[in-house]
Design a protein around this motif. Structure first.
Motif, PDB file in Angstrom:
ATOM      1  N   VAL A 142      -1.669 -10.448 -59.050  1.00 14.03           N
ATOM      2  CA  VAL A 142      -0.299 -10.205 -58.594  1.00 14.03           C
ATOM      3  C   VAL A 142       0.285  -9.015 -59.337  1.00 14.03           C
ATOM      4  CG1 VAL A 142       2.046 -11.132 -58.582  1.00 14.03           C
ATOM      5  CG2 VAL A 142       0.152 -12.556 -57.816  1.00 14.03           C
ATOM      6  N   SER A 143       0.065  -8.958 -60.633  1.00 12.24           N
ATOM      7  CA  SER A 143       0.588  -7.858 -61.445  1.00 12.24           C
ATOM      8  C   SER A 143       0.016  -6.520 -60.991  1.00 12.24           C
ATOM      9  CB  SER A 143       0.256  -8.111 -62.914  1.00 12.24           C
ATOM     10  OG  SER A 143       0.750  -7.080 -63.716  1.00 12.24           O
ATOM     11  N   VAL A 144      -1.285  -6.470 -60.730  1.00  7.80           N
ATOM     12  CA  VAL A 144      -1.940  -5.228 -60.289  1.00  7.80           C
ATOM     13  C   VAL A 144      -1.438  -4.821 -58.900  1.00  7.80           C
ATOM     14  CG1 VAL A 144      -4.160  -4.237 -59.575  1.00  7.80           C
ATOM     15  CG2 VAL A 144      -3.983  -5.479 -61.731  1.00  7.80           C
ATOM     16  N   VAL A 145      -1.315  -5.787 -57.981  1.00  6.74           N
ATOM     17  CA  VAL A 145      -0.844  -5.481 -56.627  1.00  6.74           C
ATOM     18  C   VAL A 145       0.587  -4.938 -56.682  1.00  6.74           C
ATOM     19  CG1 VAL A 145      -0.176  -6.519 -54.424  1.00  6.74           C
ATOM     20  CG2 VAL A 145      -2.389  -7.059 -55.425  1.00  6.74           C
ATOM     21  N   VAL A 146       1.449  -5.577 -57.468  1.00  6.28           N
ATOM     22  CA  VAL A 146       2.833  -5.107 -57.594  1.00  6.28           C
ATOM     23  C   VAL A 146       2.855  -3.713 -58.213  1.00  6.28           C
ATOM     24  CG1 VAL A 146       5.034  -5.517 -58.772  1.00  6.28           C
ATOM     25  CG2 VAL A 146       3.866  -7.394 -57.625  1.00  6.28           C
ATOM     26  N   LEU A 147       2.020  -3.480 -59.202  1.00 14.58           N
ATOM     27  CA  LEU A 147       1.959  -2.165 -59.845  1.00 14.58           C
ATOM     28  C   LEU A 147       1.497  -1.087 -58.861  1.00 14.58           C
ATOM     29  CD1 LEU A 147       2.360  -0.685 -62.486  1.00 14.58           C
ATOM     30  CD2 LEU A 147       0.014  -1.210 -63.082  1.00 14.58           C
ATOM     31  N   LEU A 148       0.470  -1.387 -58.061  1.00 17.08           N
ATOM     32  CA  LEU A 148      -0.004  -0.425 -57.055  1.00 17.08           C
ATOM     33  C   LEU A 148       1.074  -0.153 -56.003  1.00 17.08           C
ATOM     34  CD1 LEU A 148      -3.695  -1.544 -56.497  1.00 17.08           C
ATOM     35  CD2 LEU A 148      -2.893   0.594 -57.501  1.00 17.08           C
ATOM     36  N   PHE A 149       1.718  -1.226 -55.536  1.00 16.94           N
ATOM     37  CA  PHE A 149       2.796  -1.048 -54.574  1.00 16.94           C
ATOM     38  C   PHE A 149       3.908  -0.184 -55.165  1.00 16.94           C
ATOM     39  CE2 PHE A 149       6.940  -2.374 -52.903  1.00 16.94           C
ATOM     40  CZ  PHE A 149       6.768  -2.039 -51.575  1.00 16.94           C
ATOM     41  N   GLY A 150       4.257  -0.418 -56.407  1.00 20.20           N
ATOM     42  CA  GLY A 150       5.280   0.372 -57.081  1.00 20.20           C
ATOM     43  C   GLY A 150       4.895   1.833 -57.180  1.00 20.20           C
ATOM     44  N   CYS A 151       3.626   2.097 -57.522  1.00 17.79           N
ATOM     45  CA  CYS A 151       3.162   3.494 -57.607  1.00 17.79           C
ATOM     46  C   CYS A 151       3.241   4.182 -56.248  1.00 17.79           C
ATOM     47  CB  CYS A 151       1.731   3.541 -58.133  1.00 17.79           C
ATOM     48  SG  CYS A 151       1.595   3.189 -59.874  1.00 17.79           S
ATOM     49  N   ILE A 152       2.810   3.482 -55.200  1.00 11.05           N
ATOM     50  CA  ILE A 152       2.835   4.066 -53.859  1.00 11.05           C
ATOM     51  C   ILE A 152       4.270   4.304 -53.412  1.00 11.05           C
ATOM     52  CG2 ILE A 152       2.331   3.589 -51.423  1.00 11.05           C
ATOM     53  CD1 ILE A 152      -0.227   2.130 -52.447  1.00 11.05           C
ATOM     54  N   ALA A 153       5.150   3.315 -53.616  1.00 16.48           N
ATOM     55  CA  ALA A 153       6.545   3.458 -53.205  1.00 16.48           C
ATOM     56  C   ALA A 153       7.221   4.588 -53.971  1.00 16.48           C
ATOM     57  CB  ALA A 153       7.297   2.138 -53.415  1.00 16.48           C
ATOM     58  N   PHE A 154       7.003   4.666 -55.271  1.00 14.65           N
ATOM     59  CA  PHE A 154       7.622   5.706 -56.076  1.00 14.65           C
ATOM     60  C   PHE A 154       7.092   7.085 -55.679  1.00 14.65           C
ATOM     61  CE2 PHE A 154       7.921   8.305 -59.971  1.00 14.65           C
ATOM     62  CZ  PHE A 154       9.297   8.281 -60.124  1.00 14.65           C
ATOM     63  N   SER A 155       5.783   7.192 -55.467  1.00 13.28           N
ATOM     64  CA  SER A 155       5.194   8.467 -55.037  1.00 13.28           C
ATOM     65  C   SER A 155       5.737   8.908 -53.694  1.00 13.28           C
ATOM     66  CB  SER A 155       3.671   8.345 -54.961  1.00 13.28           C
ATOM     67  OG  SER A 155       3.140   8.032 -56.211  1.00 13.28           O
ATOM     68  N   LEU A 213       8.667   8.119 -52.408  1.00 15.98           N
ATOM     69  CA  LEU A 213      10.055   8.534 -52.615  1.00 15.98           C
ATOM     70  C   LEU A 213      10.127   9.942 -53.192  1.00 15.98           C
ATOM     71  CD1 LEU A 213      13.112   7.799 -52.697  1.00 15.98           C
ATOM     72  CD2 LEU A 213      12.694   6.997 -55.026  1.00 15.98           C
ATOM     73  N   VAL A 214       9.330  10.208 -54.222  1.00 11.83           N
ATOM     74  CA  VAL A 214       9.318  11.535 -54.843  1.00 11.83           C
ATOM     75  C   VAL A 214       8.850  12.586 -53.841  1.00 11.83           C
ATOM     76  CG1 VAL A 214       8.185  12.937 -56.609  1.00 11.83           C
ATOM     77  CG2 VAL A 214       9.079  10.690 -57.203  1.00 11.83           C
ATOM     78  N   SER A 215       7.850  12.255 -53.040  1.00 11.28           N
ATOM     79  CA  SER A 215       7.332  13.181 -52.036  1.00 11.28           C
ATOM     80  C   SER A 215       8.394  13.515 -50.989  1.00 11.28           C
ATOM     81  CB  SER A 215       6.107  12.569 -51.361  1.00 11.28           C
ATOM     82  OG  SER A 215       5.699  13.336 -50.275  1.00 11.28           O
ATOM     83  N   THR A 216       9.126  12.512 -50.528  1.00  4.36           N
ATOM     84  CA  THR A 216      10.172  12.736 -49.529  1.00  4.36           C
ATOM     85  C   THR A 216      11.282  13.616 -50.089  1.00  4.36           C
ATOM     86  OG1 THR A 216       9.698  10.597 -48.521  1.00  4.36           O
ATOM     87  CG2 THR A 216      11.835  11.573 -48.018  1.00  4.36           C
ATOM     88  N   ILE A 217      11.706  13.345 -51.308  1.00  6.69           N
ATOM     89  CA  ILE A 217      12.750  14.146 -51.942  1.00  6.69           C
ATOM     90  C   ILE A 217      12.278  15.580 -52.136  1.00  6.69           C
ATOM     91  CG2 ILE A 217      14.063  14.471 -54.087  1.00  6.69           C
ATOM     92  CD1 ILE A 217      14.218  11.392 -54.267  1.00  6.69           C
ATOM     93  N   THR A 218      11.042  15.757 -52.568  1.00 12.69           N
ATOM     94  CA  THR A 218      10.490  17.099 -52.776  1.00 12.69           C
ATOM     95  C   THR A 218      10.418  17.875 -51.467  1.00 12.69           C
ATOM     96  OG1 THR A 218       9.194  16.294 -54.644  1.00 12.69           O
ATOM     97  CG2 THR A 218       8.504  18.377 -53.662  1.00 12.69           C
ATOM     98  N   ALA A 219       9.951  17.208 -50.398  1.00 18.33           N
ATOM     99  CA  ALA A 219       9.867  17.882 -49.098  1.00 18.33           C
ATOM    100  C   ALA A 219      11.257  18.286 -48.602  1.00 18.33           C
ATOM    101  CB  ALA A 219       9.191  16.968 -48.079  1.00 18.33           C
TER     102      ALA A 219
END
Length: 184
Positions: free
Chosen positions: A40-53, A55-61
């Motif tokens: 669960v911890s790893v899945v949440v961490l991966l989801f967090g990385c993908i969501a954060f990336s 978000l950053v990608s959308t803002i950068t674009a």
């Protein structure tokens, strides 16, 4: 465990704290103790990385798009200043030209131009003329003559077009042959 015996408010804030630390490099005292908790911890961490990336990608674009729009404007006005310097245009005329073009550029950027809507090229000619007639009709109906002829305006609406003029522009001169009709 001490967490199981704690109040609901403490457990809620601890789980909120844990979930927020999964999205950031922060750490806390809650950690997984078995395989299921670790998964669960790893899945949440991966989801967090993908969501954060994402978000950053959308803002950068978005920032790059804004920068490109303003960059094109800055480039055009820089070229204009260079052009007028090379031709030794007087400061008075250069200022008039620059001010008018700043006004026209701003106006153009606020209003969707017909040339920007590529779908309009797919319209049949009669439908295109009907669209043009509805666009100009409110301006034509202000005049009693054109209001009287409003049902027949479709015939000459094809020749109409809107143009921008600067204050002080010479529209026509005394004894000059008239090539156009202007509505102000």
């Amino acid at each position: 465990s001490a967490l199981e015996e704690a109040s609901i408010a403490y457990r809620y804030t601890t789980s909120l704290h844990w979930s927020l630390t999964q999205f950031t490099p922060a750490s806390m005292e809650v950690r997984p103790f078995n395989v299921a908790e670790r998964i669960v911890s790893v899945v949440v961490l991966l989801f967090g990385c993908i969501a954060f990336s994402s978000l950053v990608s959308t803002i950068t674009a978005s920032m790059n798009k804004i920068r490109a729009i303003h960059g094109e404007e800055a480039k055009q006005f820089w070229l204009l200043r260079r052009y007028m310097r090379q031709l030794h245009i007087s400061n008075l005329t250069a200022t008039k030209v620059r001010r008018y073009l700043e006004y026209a550029w701003e106006r153009q950027s606020k209003v969707v131009q017909e040339s920007e809507v590529q779908l309009l090229n797919l319209l049949s000619e009669p439908l295109r003329q009907e669209l043009k007639q509805e666009n100009f009709a409110p301006h034509l109906r202000c005049h009693p003559f054109f209001n009287f002829l409003s049902s027949h305006t479709v015939q000459f609406v094809k020749a109409l077009q809107a143009i921008l003029m600067a204050r002080g522009d010479m529209v026509f001169c005394f004894q000059q042959k008239a090539d156009y009709m202007y509505f102000l």
